[in-house]
Design an enzyme around this catalytic site. Structure first.
Site, PDB file in Angstrom:
ATOM      1  N   ASP A 102       2.235   1.606   3.799  1.00  0.00           N
ATOM      2  CA  ASP A 102       3.526   2.180   3.405  1.00  0.00           C
ATOM      3  C   ASP A 102       3.388   2.638   1.956  1.00  0.00           C
ATOM      4  O   ASP A 102       4.065   2.159   1.054  1.00  0.00           O
ATOM      5  CB  ASP A 102       4.624   1.117   3.554  1.00  0.00           C
ATOM      6  CG  ASP A 102       6.019   1.689   3.333  1.00  0.00           C
ATOM      7  OD1 ASP A 102       6.180   2.920   3.411  1.00  0.00           O
ATOM      8  OD2 ASP A 102       6.946   0.893   3.084  1.00  0.00           O
ATOM      9  N   HIS A 129      11.826   2.717   8.533  1.00  0.00           N
ATOM     10  CA  HIS A 129      11.113   1.428   8.531  1.00  0.00           C
ATOM     11  C   HIS A 129      10.910   0.857   9.934  1.00  0.00           C
ATOM     12  O   HIS A 129       9.867   0.275  10.223  1.00  0.00           O
ATOM     13  CB  HIS A 129      11.824   0.432   7.597  1.00  0.00           C
ATOM     14  CG  HIS A 129      11.673   0.802   6.150  1.00  0.00           C
ATOM     15  ND1 HIS A 129      12.705   1.304   5.385  1.00  0.00           N
ATOM     16  CD2 HIS A 129      10.580   0.775   5.344  1.00  0.00           C
ATOM     17  CE1 HIS A 129      12.254   1.556   4.166  1.00  0.00           C
ATOM     18  NE2 HIS A 129      10.980   1.246   4.113  1.00  0.00           N
ATOM     19  N   GLN A 178       4.135   5.837 -12.178  1.00  0.00           N
ATOM     20  CA  GLN A 178       4.911   6.914 -11.555  1.00  0.00           C
ATOM     21  C   GLN A 178       6.297   7.014 -12.196  1.00  0.00           C
ATOM     22  O   GLN A 178       6.745   6.088 -12.866  1.00  0.00           O
ATOM     23  CB  GLN A 178       5.043   6.654 -10.047  1.00  0.00           C
ATOM     24  CG  GLN A 178       5.543   5.260  -9.689  1.00  0.00           C
ATOM     25  CD  GLN A 178       5.008   4.747  -8.358  1.00  0.00           C
ATOM     26  OE1 GLN A 178       4.560   5.518  -7.524  1.00  0.00           O
ATOM     27  NE2 GLN A 178       5.061   3.433  -8.139  1.00  0.00           N
TER      28      GLN A 178
HETATM   29  N1  SAM Z   1       8.697   5.559   2.273  1.00  0.00           N
HETATM   30  C1  SAM Z   1       7.757   5.973   1.309  1.00  0.00           C
HETATM   31  C2  SAM Z   1       7.444   7.445   1.329  1.00  0.00           C
HETATM   32  O1  SAM Z   1       8.249   8.206   1.829  1.00  0.00           O
HETATM   33  O2  SAM Z   1       6.414   7.883   0.777  1.00  0.00           O
HETATM   34  C3  SAM Z   1       6.723   4.990   0.897  1.00  0.00           C
HETATM   35  C4  SAM Z   1       7.415   3.716   0.510  1.00  0.00           C
HETATM   36  S1  SAM Z   1       6.936   2.681  -0.775  1.00  0.00           S
HETATM   37  C5  SAM Z   1       8.182   2.881  -2.005  1.00  0.00           C
HETATM   38  C6  SAM Z   1       5.499   3.345  -1.547  1.00  0.00           C
HETATM   39  C7  SAM Z   1       4.864   2.328  -2.489  1.00  0.00           C
HETATM   40  O3  SAM Z   1       3.456   2.558  -2.575  1.00  0.00           O
HETATM   41  C8  SAM Z   1       5.391   2.369  -3.930  1.00  0.00           C
HETATM   42  O4  SAM Z   1       6.162   1.222  -4.199  1.00  0.00           O
HETATM   43  C9  SAM Z   1       4.123   2.458  -4.785  1.00  0.00           C
HETATM   44  O5  SAM Z   1       4.186   1.671  -5.955  1.00  0.00           O
HETATM   45  C10 SAM Z   1       3.065   1.964  -3.802  1.00  0.00           C
HETATM   46  N2  SAM Z   1       1.691   2.372  -4.142  1.00  0.00           N
HETATM   47  C11 SAM Z   1       1.250   3.591  -4.495  1.00  0.00           C
HETATM   48  N3  SAM Z   1      -0.079   3.547  -4.776  1.00  0.00           N
HETATM   49  C12 SAM Z   1      -0.474   2.254  -4.587  1.00  0.00           C
HETATM   50  C13 SAM Z   1      -1.716   1.582  -4.719  1.00  0.00           C
HETATM   51  N4  SAM Z   1      -2.815   2.213  -5.141  1.00  0.00           N
HETATM   52  N5  SAM Z   1      -1.758   0.257  -4.432  1.00  0.00           N
HETATM   53  C14 SAM Z   1      -0.637  -0.405  -4.012  1.00  0.00           C
HETATM   54  N6  SAM Z   1       0.565   0.187  -3.903  1.00  0.00           N
HETATM   55  C15 SAM Z   1       0.649   1.505  -4.172  1.00  0.00           C
END
Ligand code: SAM
Length: 295
Positions: free
Chosen positions: A161, A67, A36
């Site tokens: 999340d 959170h 990303q």
């Molecule tokens: N607060 C957030 C929002 O508004 O969408 C979400 C928080 S957090 C930063 C989202 C996390 O999901 C990211 O760090 C991303 O790398 C992770 N993520 C996305 N796809 C994923 C996957 N297939 N497996 C594990 N983590 C994933």
């Protein structure tokens, strides 16, 4: 304050016709990982912010609203909080809030993007507030999809999340029947599964409603709740799923008693806030009751 035209702007596009512009004080990082695009910036109103694929993930000055809403209603309603699983959760603030409860013996966090975790540790340490170093934290850098296929443990609370399941997002593969089945298999009997579930803003409730509709096939209680998150400039929704408990029925006093057990003070969530975030307006209840698309 410089005049409008003297600022650089981060413009978040909610849709091709709706945006929110944040003036930028400083850019700490702007780049791409294998998964990303990532921005870490500072803005005058919200402080530091994490941006993934053009979407605000959280901001220093209001991340606790997001959170605490994601973590604490589910933890308050769970029968067993000793073992908790977080899918995603990059910044470490979800981990921080889980570990504030003394019942938690282990919290496993699985995020696909090691660079986001590393940047969060470097530039956004206020979010995790030491949680990455807690001996109860078990942080796995890897795809949550692969984790769910191989893991054999069962958790009293599972917290999703993840980024929104938009077309190019690495989370997109996690929103389908197969994965919802895998998540249920990892949930202990009577456990609570909670997910950040897109916007409940009146202009675009369809993704949220689609998630809720799909999850009703798996759980007896599928309850939406939401709060305004100022940095998102949006009403942000969550869904709590359980076969044992409808989280909207948690009593004010029970929530306050749960909050009193947490290490440190909450910023946003208590018994009164619980009542507010689980009271949905009529237009949203109507949207959720409509038949429609599922994943
Ligand atoms: N607060 C957030 C929002 O508004 O969408 C979400 C928080 S957090 C930063 C989202 C996390 O999901 C990211 O760090 C991303 O790398 C992770 N993520 C996305 N796809 C994923 C996957 N297939 N497996 C594990 N983590 C994933």
């Amino acid at each position: 304050m410089p005049k409008t035209e003297q600022w650089q702007w981060y413009v978040e596009e909610f849709s091709p016709t709706e945006t929110h512009s944040h003036a930028i004080d400083e850019v700490y990082y702007a780049g791409r990982t294998p998964f990303q695009s990532v921005g870490v910036i500072r803005t005058p109103v919200f402080g530091k912010m994490l941006i993934l694929d053009g979407d605000t993930q959280s901001s220093q000055n209001d991340e606790k609203i997001y959170h605490e809403s994601l973590v604490h209603p589910a933890m308050a309603g769970a029968a067993d909080r000793s073992d908790v699983l977080i899918l995603g959760g990059g910044e470490g603030a979800t981990l921080r809030d889980v570990l504030r409860h003394p019942d938690v013996k282990r919290c496993t966090m699985v995020d696909i993007d090691g660079k986001v975790v590393e940047l969060s540790k470097q530039y956004l340490p206020e979010w995790a507030d030491g949680a990455f170093e807690d001996p109860r934290a078990h942080v796995i850098i890897g795809d949550a999809l692969a984790f769910l296929k191989t893991d054999k443990d069962r958790y009293g609370v599972i917290i999703s999340d993840l980024t929104e399941p938009l077309e190019d997002s690495p989370s997109n593969i996690l929103f389908n029947h197969d994965v919802f089945k895998d998540i249920k298999a990892r949930l202990a009997d009577g456990g609570v599964y909670v997910l950040q579930a897109s916007t409940a803003g009146f202009h675009n409730m369809s993704l949220h409603a689609k998630m809720a509709r799909t999850l009703r096939a798996y759980y007896k209680h599928v309850v939406s709740f939401y709060t305004h998150v100022p940095a998102f400039d949006n009403d942000w929704a969550f869904i709590a799923c359980s076969d044992r408990i409808d989280l909207s029925t948690l009593e004010t006093a029970a929530v306050d008693a749960y909050c009193a057990q947490l290490k440190g003070e909450n910023y946003f969530y208590d018994g009164q806030t619980h009542r507010r975030i689980f009271s949905l307006p009529l237009y949203l209840r109507r949207e959720l009751a409509k038949p429609g698309e599922t994943f």
